[in-house]
Design a protein around this motif. Structure first.
Motif, PDB file in Angstrom:
ATOM      1  N   THR A   1     -10.285  -6.860   1.721  1.00  0.00           N
ATOM      2  CA  THR A   1      -9.383  -7.606   2.606  1.00  0.00           C
ATOM      3  C   THR A   1     -10.116  -8.034   3.872  1.00  0.00           C
ATOM      4  O   THR A   1     -10.022  -9.187   4.314  1.00  0.00           O
ATOM      5  CB  THR A   1      -8.157  -6.748   2.961  1.00  0.00           C
TER       6      THR A   1
ATOM      7  N   THR B   1      -6.969  -9.210  -6.569  1.00  0.00           N
ATOM      8  CA  THR B   1      -5.620  -8.710  -6.837  1.00  0.00           C
ATOM      9  C   THR B   1      -5.747  -7.380  -7.547  1.00  0.00           C
ATOM     10  O   THR B   1      -6.448  -7.278  -8.559  1.00  0.00           O
ATOM     11  CB  THR B   1      -4.835  -9.680  -7.747  1.00  0.00           C
ATOM     12  N   PHE B   2      -5.095  -6.355  -7.011  1.00  0.00           N
ATOM     13  CA  PHE B   2      -5.105  -5.042  -7.663  1.00  0.00           C
ATOM     14  C   PHE B   2      -3.690  -4.716  -8.150  1.00  0.00           C
ATOM     15  O   PHE B   2      -2.713  -4.966  -7.437  1.00  0.00           O
ATOM     16  CB  PHE B   2      -5.538  -3.936  -6.683  1.00  0.00           C
TER      17      PHE B   2
ATOM     18  N   GLU C   1      -9.701  -1.803  -1.376  1.00  0.00           N
ATOM     19  CA  GLU C   1      -8.789  -2.868  -0.926  1.00  0.00           C
ATOM     20  C   GLU C   1      -9.056  -3.234   0.531  1.00  0.00           C
ATOM     21  O   GLU C   1      -9.087  -4.416   0.894  1.00  0.00           O
ATOM     22  CB  GLU C   1      -7.333  -2.391  -1.046  1.00  0.00           C
TER      23      GLU C   1
ATOM     24  N   ASP D   1      -7.636   2.430  -2.181  1.00  0.00           N
ATOM     25  CA  ASP D   1      -7.224   1.954  -0.842  1.00  0.00           C
ATOM     26  C   ASP D   1      -8.434   1.447  -0.066  1.00  0.00           C
ATOM     27  O   ASP D   1      -8.391   0.404   0.584  1.00  0.00           O
ATOM     28  CB  ASP D   1      -6.576   3.094  -0.039  1.00  0.00           C
TER      29      ASP D   1
END
Lengths: 109, 252
Positions: free
Chosen positions: B202, B209-210, B198, B195
């Motif tokens: 972001t 892309t996960f 990401e 998380d």
């Protein structure tokens, strides 16, 4: 005198070794991903002589349960009077044990 | 699927000009070919890692896996890996050395006559973290795949392990698309750490892309260990080849 006492346990694991005798000057013990044994993690024992290169190694990978049983078997073997006597002598007279740290823990990450 | 491949050990110039051993495989008779650098997991350049190299060849990639413990040899790969693991990650695979070896492997692949000029990197376990770092530190690459790389984000000291800064701080320099595959039952990286990765990527506006798999833990591609998860691994490999096809072969 000869003790003629063998502690034998069933085992699950893998090993690779050397064709002739080698000196063992250090032992690495890890619980990590094995190379050969079919487990995600295993007790890894490397009996090595680093001065003679990476190939001077007997590598053993054991399941956790096998490793625990091995510890018990070793402790049982070391309970013999001969071992008790040798242990007492080696812990008080062996210059290696007396003068140098014989165990260390390193963290690899 | 390419049926005819050539697999062999090769030498290439790695970090600081060292000649590094690598396991290579490529399809025969086809060109031009994209290149792939495979970063093996901590147990070393083992049979499963070599299977991965050959898999890439059958999928139409010229592939090389640098032997990241090479400098601790000569010797059998398993003995070299044992010595490297005992010495610790930072001593046996320091980041700058691995990045130099990755850059060298990419240059080697690009120099082959059949190269299409594109080269990607994929890594597993410790190699996943190294692939993430390569996406930031080796700008000659064109795409990167991080498979369950641990210690990307900072780690608190726990169970005798020291705290770690991770490599997420290098993310502002990420210069290529990144694909990440993770198991939701993994402990390093655990879902909260993924998380956090990401979130950072972001915020930085990075192209990533996960895919995160239920019922899978660490190393769920590894076919010779109980952690292998058939369904998740099949889907994961499809994701890998979709991603690489798009970025290295120009497949839309």
């Amino acid at each position: 005198m000869c003790t003629w006492i063998t502690e034998r346990i069933d085992a699950k694991g893998a090993a690779r070794g050397v064709p002739e005798w080698m000196n063992v000057t250090a032992i690495n013990v890890m619980y990590d991903h094995p190379v050969r044994a079919p487990y995600d993690h295993a007790l890894l024992l490397d009996f090595i002589d680093p001065a003679r290169g990476v190939g001077a190694r007997v590598g053993i990978e054991l399941s956790a349960a096998t490793a625990r049983e091995l510890v018990r078997a070793i402790e049982a073997a070391l309970a013999s009077p001969e071992a008790v006597s040798d242990l007492a002598a080696q812990y008080t007279t062996d210059p290696h044990v007396e003068t140098s740290p014989n165990r260390s823990t390193s963290v690899g990450v | 699927m390419k049926e005819a491949i050539l697999a062999e050990f090769v030498g290439f110039t790695g970090h600081r000009g060292d000649v590094i051993e690598g396991y290579s495989a490529r399809p025969l008779g086809d060109s031009p070919l994209p290149g792939m650098v495979v970063l093996h997991h901590a147990p070393g350049l083992d049979p499963w890692s070599k299977e991965v190299v050959r898999r890439f060849a059958t999928e139409g990639y010229a592939c090389v896996a640098p032997h990241l413990y090479h400098r601790r040899g000569p010797g059998h790969w398993a003995d070299i890996a044992a010595a490297g693991r005992a010495a610790g990650l930072h001593e046996s695979m320091p980041n700058d050395q691995v990045m130099g070896d990755v850059a060298g492997a990419a240059a080697y692949l690009r120099a082959q006559p059949e190269s299409n000029g594109k080269v990607g990197v994929i890594g597993f376990c410790s190699g996943g973290r190294q692939a993430f770092l390569a996406a930031c530190d080796v700008p000659t690459l064109d795409a990167a795949v991080d498979c369950w790389g641990g210690s990307v984000t900072p780690q608190a000291a726990v169970d005798g392990k020291p705290a770690s800064n991770g490599v997420i701080g290098r993310a502002p320099d990420m210069s290529m698309p990144l694909l990440g595959l993770f198991g939701n039952d993994d402990a390093n990286p655990d879902p909260a750490q993924v998380d956090e990765t990401e979130r950072v990527l972001t915020e930085l506006g990075k192209d990533f892309t996960f895919f995160r798999y239920d019922g899978a833990a660490h190393a769920f591609f590894v076919t010779d260990k109980p952690v292998y998860r058939l369904e998740q691994a099949l889907d994961g490999w499809d994701r890998v080849f979709e991603f690489l096809g798009r970025h290295l072969k120009g497949v839309q």
